[in-house]
Scaffold this motif. Structure first.
Motif, short mmCIF file in Angstrom:
data_model
loop_
_atom_site.label_atom_id
_atom_site.label_comp_id
_atom_site.label_asym_id
_atom_site.label_seq_id
_atom_site.Cartn_x
_atom_site.Cartn_y
_atom_site.Cartn_z
N MET A 1 47.02 51.04 63.00
CA MET A 1 46.38 49.74 62.82
C MET A 1 44.96 49.89 62.28
SD MET A 1 47.45 47.17 65.90
CE MET A 1 46.11 46.12 65.39
N ASP A 2 44.23 50.84 62.82
CA ASP A 2 42.84 51.04 62.39
C ASP A 2 42.77 51.37 60.89
OD1 ASP A 2 42.01 50.58 64.97
OD2 ASP A 2 41.87 52.70 65.51
N LYS A 3 43.74 52.14 60.41
CA LYS A 3 43.78 52.47 58.98
C LYS A 3 44.18 51.24 58.16
CE LYS A 3 46.52 56.08 59.40
NZ LYS A 3 47.36 57.24 59.02
N GLU A 4 45.17 50.51 58.67
CA GLU A 4 45.69 49.37 57.90
C GLU A 4 44.70 48.21 57.87
OE1 GLU A 4 48.57 48.32 55.24
OE2 GLU A 4 48.30 50.20 56.37
N ILE A 5 43.85 48.11 58.88
CA ILE A 5 42.80 47.09 58.86
C ILE A 5 41.92 47.27 57.62
CG2 ILE A 5 40.61 46.45 59.98
CD1 ILE A 5 42.12 46.69 62.68
N GLU A 6 41.58 48.51 57.30
CA GLU A 6 40.76 48.78 56.12
C GLU A 6 41.51 48.43 54.84
OE1 GLU A 6 37.57 49.50 56.27
OE2 GLU A 6 37.82 49.35 58.45
N VAL A 7 42.82 48.69 54.83
CA VAL A 7 43.65 48.35 53.66
C VAL A 7 43.66 46.84 53.44
CG1 VAL A 7 46.00 48.35 52.73
CG2 VAL A 7 45.11 50.40 53.86
N VAL A 8 43.86 46.07 54.51
CA VAL A 8 43.92 44.62 54.40
C VAL A 8 42.56 44.05 54.00
CG1 VAL A 8 44.29 42.48 55.69
CG2 VAL A 8 45.86 44.39 55.99
N ILE A 9 41.47 44.62 54.52
CA ILE A 9 40.14 44.16 54.13
C ILE A 9 39.92 44.40 52.63
CG2 ILE A 9 37.67 44.64 54.36
CD1 ILE A 9 38.19 45.07 57.36
N ASP A 10 40.40 45.54 52.11
CA ASP A 10 40.33 45.78 50.67
C ASP A 10 41.15 44.74 49.91
OD1 ASP A 10 38.63 47.92 50.80
OD2 ASP A 10 40.19 49.45 50.72
N GLU A 11 42.31 44.37 50.46
CA GLU A 11 43.15 43.34 49.84
C GLU A 11 42.42 42.00 49.81
OE1 GLU A 11 47.62 41.33 50.34
OE2 GLU A 11 46.94 42.86 51.76
N ILE A 12 41.72 41.68 50.89
CA ILE A 12 40.95 40.43 50.96
C ILE A 12 39.86 40.43 49.89
CG2 ILE A 12 39.30 39.11 52.36
CD1 ILE A 12 40.94 40.03 54.83
N HIS A 13 39.14 41.55 49.77
CA HIS A 13 38.08 41.65 48.76
C HIS A 13 38.64 41.54 47.35
CE1 HIS A 13 35.41 43.93 51.86
NE2 HIS A 13 35.38 42.62 52.02
N SER A 14 39.79 42.15 47.13
CA SER A 14 40.43 42.07 45.82
C SER A 14 40.81 40.63 45.50
CB SER A 14 41.68 42.96 45.79
OG SER A 14 42.40 42.80 44.59
N TYR A 15 41.31 39.93 46.50
CA TYR A 15 41.72 38.53 46.33
C TYR A 15 40.50 37.65 46.04
CZ TYR A 15 44.63 34.42 47.27
OH TYR A 15 45.34 33.26 47.16
N GLU A 16 39.40 37.94 46.71
CA GLU A 16 38.17 37.17 46.50
C GLU A 16 37.62 37.37 45.09
OE1 GLU A 16 35.85 38.60 49.73
OE2 GLU A 16 36.57 37.07 51.15
N ASP A 17 37.99 38.48 44.45
CA ASP A 17 37.55 38.75 43.09
C ASP A 17 38.44 38.09 42.05
OD1 ASP A 17 35.34 40.24 43.74
OD2 ASP A 17 36.38 42.17 43.68
N PRO B 1 39.36 34.48 41.17
CA PRO B 1 39.14 33.06 41.44
C PRO B 1 40.35 32.18 41.15
CG PRO B 1 37.91 33.77 39.50
CD PRO B 1 38.42 35.01 40.17
N SER B 2 41.18 32.57 40.18
CA SER B 2 42.35 31.75 39.85
C SER B 2 43.39 31.77 40.97
CB SER B 2 42.99 32.22 38.54
OG SER B 2 43.44 33.55 38.65
N GLU B 3 43.33 32.77 41.84
CA GLU B 3 44.21 32.83 43.01
C GLU B 3 43.51 32.28 44.25
OE1 GLU B 3 45.78 36.73 43.62
OE2 GLU B 3 46.55 36.92 41.59
N LEU B 4 42.26 32.68 44.44
CA LEU B 4 41.50 32.26 45.61
C LEU B 4 41.39 30.74 45.71
CD1 LEU B 4 39.71 33.08 48.04
CD2 LEU B 4 37.77 33.12 46.46
N ILE B 5 41.26 30.08 44.58
CA ILE B 5 41.05 28.63 44.60
C ILE B 5 42.23 27.88 45.21
CG2 ILE B 5 41.96 28.19 42.27
CD1 ILE B 5 39.62 26.17 41.93
N TYR B 6 43.43 28.44 45.08
CA TYR B 6 44.60 27.79 45.68
C TYR B 6 44.49 27.77 47.20
CZ TYR B 6 47.36 27.25 41.41
OH TYR B 6 47.82 26.84 40.18
N GLY C 1 45.59 24.82 57.50
CA GLY C 1 44.28 24.83 56.88
C GLY C 1 43.49 26.11 57.03
N HIS C 2 44.14 27.24 56.97
CA HIS C 2 43.41 28.51 56.87
C HIS C 2 44.25 29.48 56.05
CE1 HIS C 2 45.95 29.12 60.49
NE2 HIS C 2 45.97 30.38 60.13
N ASN C 3 43.59 30.42 55.38
CA ASN C 3 44.31 31.23 54.41
C ASN C 3 45.15 32.32 55.06
OD1 ASN C 3 42.74 33.66 54.70
ND2 ASN C 3 41.13 32.69 53.49
#
Length: 406
Positions: free
Chosen positions: A116-132, A134-139, A153-155
């Motif tokens: 889990m500790d390793k995968e938390i970092e993977v998911v956080i990277d996924e979140i950052h990638s998604y935030e980069d 905008p055409s996906e994040l805006i949805y 009402g939460h992503n």
């Protein structure tokens, strides 16, 4: 279509679509998604999907990865607001291997803290990638706006702060609430004999004990429309206009999907594409979408454009919405729209993976799957009056939201 169905004694349902291909698909549809998370669990459903691949009572993560890959197969999963699906593609002789693995992942995962500790970092990277993106994040941000204050009402990904607080006991508690036989459908598509499928399902799935699913979905309350401008460092404007749609069992949903296809569906001849791209050259991409949930729905129009064309695009979109509210389709327009949607559905049915992935959800909610003939008949039954009625309900400007990255 010759679908075959069976229910195990523990309540887990099975649906199979026979096919002559040597390539088979199967998976488990779990009626558990983002809207089933408690306030301190945001991001949990998606994180569980990741962790199902990280170790079971009998397998380490590398054994899981290699189990289907070693025979040329593929193992995958996805999560959305109301469901999690784990599925695999493989050659038919490996059906038992596939079913046994899926059973092991969904019902015997251990969620080790080290992984889990390793995968938390993977998911956080996924979140950052998604935030980069905008055409996906805006949805996601638009959906949070329309369904503010509700479980919808939460992503899906959650945020880094919340993800870092997830622990193995919390993950297990989420799974123990929702991953029960009566909340799951096993689906398959291929040439494996159905009697064999039932026998193997009884071998690997019937031993899962029945349990009460602690699901507490609350209908999303209506909120007042908002119109937000958010400053983003982007090279173009990204915008969504839309609002509430129809729930999954609403009889108007066929008219809703037909209307959406006319307005901004995948065809190059959609009204928005013709107006914004072909006639004026304001956009590269403009599209509308119609999403259904168990108790509500969502309608969106997305476009990206140069900043100087933002207001012109918005004006044209509202103009097209007004046309559909005020002017009933002619007989020829309606027939052409029906022919196009029926053709799109027929062609998409040639993609067996997409058809298979929709089976679990459809069967879970309806207890059956319409044949193509039944689906086409329902589309043919939609009238011009139905289309206009839906347009006036969904496209009412007083009920529309907007979100713009500028």
């Amino acid at each position: 279509m010759d679908y075959q169905i069976y229910t195990l004694p523990n309540g887990l349902r099975i649906i199979h679509k026979p096919d002559v291909s040597n390539v088979s698909y199967c998976g488990l549809f779990v009626n558990a998604g983002t809207r089933d998370e408690h306030a301190d669990e945001y991001g949990m459903a998606h994180f569980v999907e990741h962790m199902l691949f990280k170790g079971t009572t009998k397998r380490k993560y590398h054994h899981i990865i290699n189990r289907m890959e070693s025979v040329g197969g593929d193992l995958n999963a996805y999560t959305n607001k109301e469901e999690t699906v784990i599925y695999t593609t493989f050659l038919e002789p490996h059906f038992e291997r596939a079913l046994e693995l899926l059973s092991d992942l969904v019902f015997h995962s251990e969620f080790p803290q080290k992984e889990m500790d390793k995968e938390i970092e993977v998911v956080i990277d996924e979140i950052h990638s998604y935030e980069d993106s905008p055409s996906e994040l805006i949805y996601d941000e638009f959906e949070n706006l329309v369904f503010a204050g509700s479980q919808l009402g939460h992503n899906i990904l959650g945020n880094a702060k919340q993800i870092k607080k997830l622990t193995s006991p919390k993950v297990k508690a989420f799974v123990n609430r929702l991953y029960h036989p009566n909340n799951i459908v096993f689906f398959s598509n291929g040439k494996t004999d159905f009697k064999k499928i039932v026998r193997l399902a009884e071998k690997y799935l019937s031993g899962i004990p029945q349990a009460e699913t602690a699901q507490s979905r609350i209908d999303a309350e209506t909120v007042l429309p908002e119109h937000l401008l958010i400053k983003k460092k982007t090279s173009q404007i990204h915008a969504i206009i839309g609002g509430r749609g129809y729930e999954i069992k609403n009889p108007k949903r066929k008219a809703f999907h037909l209307l959406n296809n006319i307005l901004g569906g995948p065809g190059m001849n959609s009204r928005l594409n013709i107006e914004l791209r072909e006639k004026h050259g304001y956009v590269y991409n403009v599209e509308s979408s119609a999403t259904t949930y168990t108790d509500t729905g969502l309608f969106t129009v997305y476009f990206g454009t140069d900043k100087r064309n933002k207001d012109k695009c918005i004006e044209l979109i509202y103009k097209e919405l007004k046309k559909l509210r005020d002017t009933q389709l002619t007989t020829s327009q309606l027939n052409a729209a029906k022919k196009q949607l029926i053709g799109q559905i027929g062609i998409s049915s040639d993609n067996r993976e997409n058809i298979t992935l929709s089976m679990g959800k459809t069967f879970f909610h309806y207890g059956r799957i319409d044949s193509f003939e039944e689906t086409f008949a329902k589309i043919e039954a939609v009238t011009a009056k139905d289309i206009r009625e839906v347009a006036n309900e969904i496209f009412d400007e007083k009920s529309l939201f907007s979100l713009i990255y500028h």
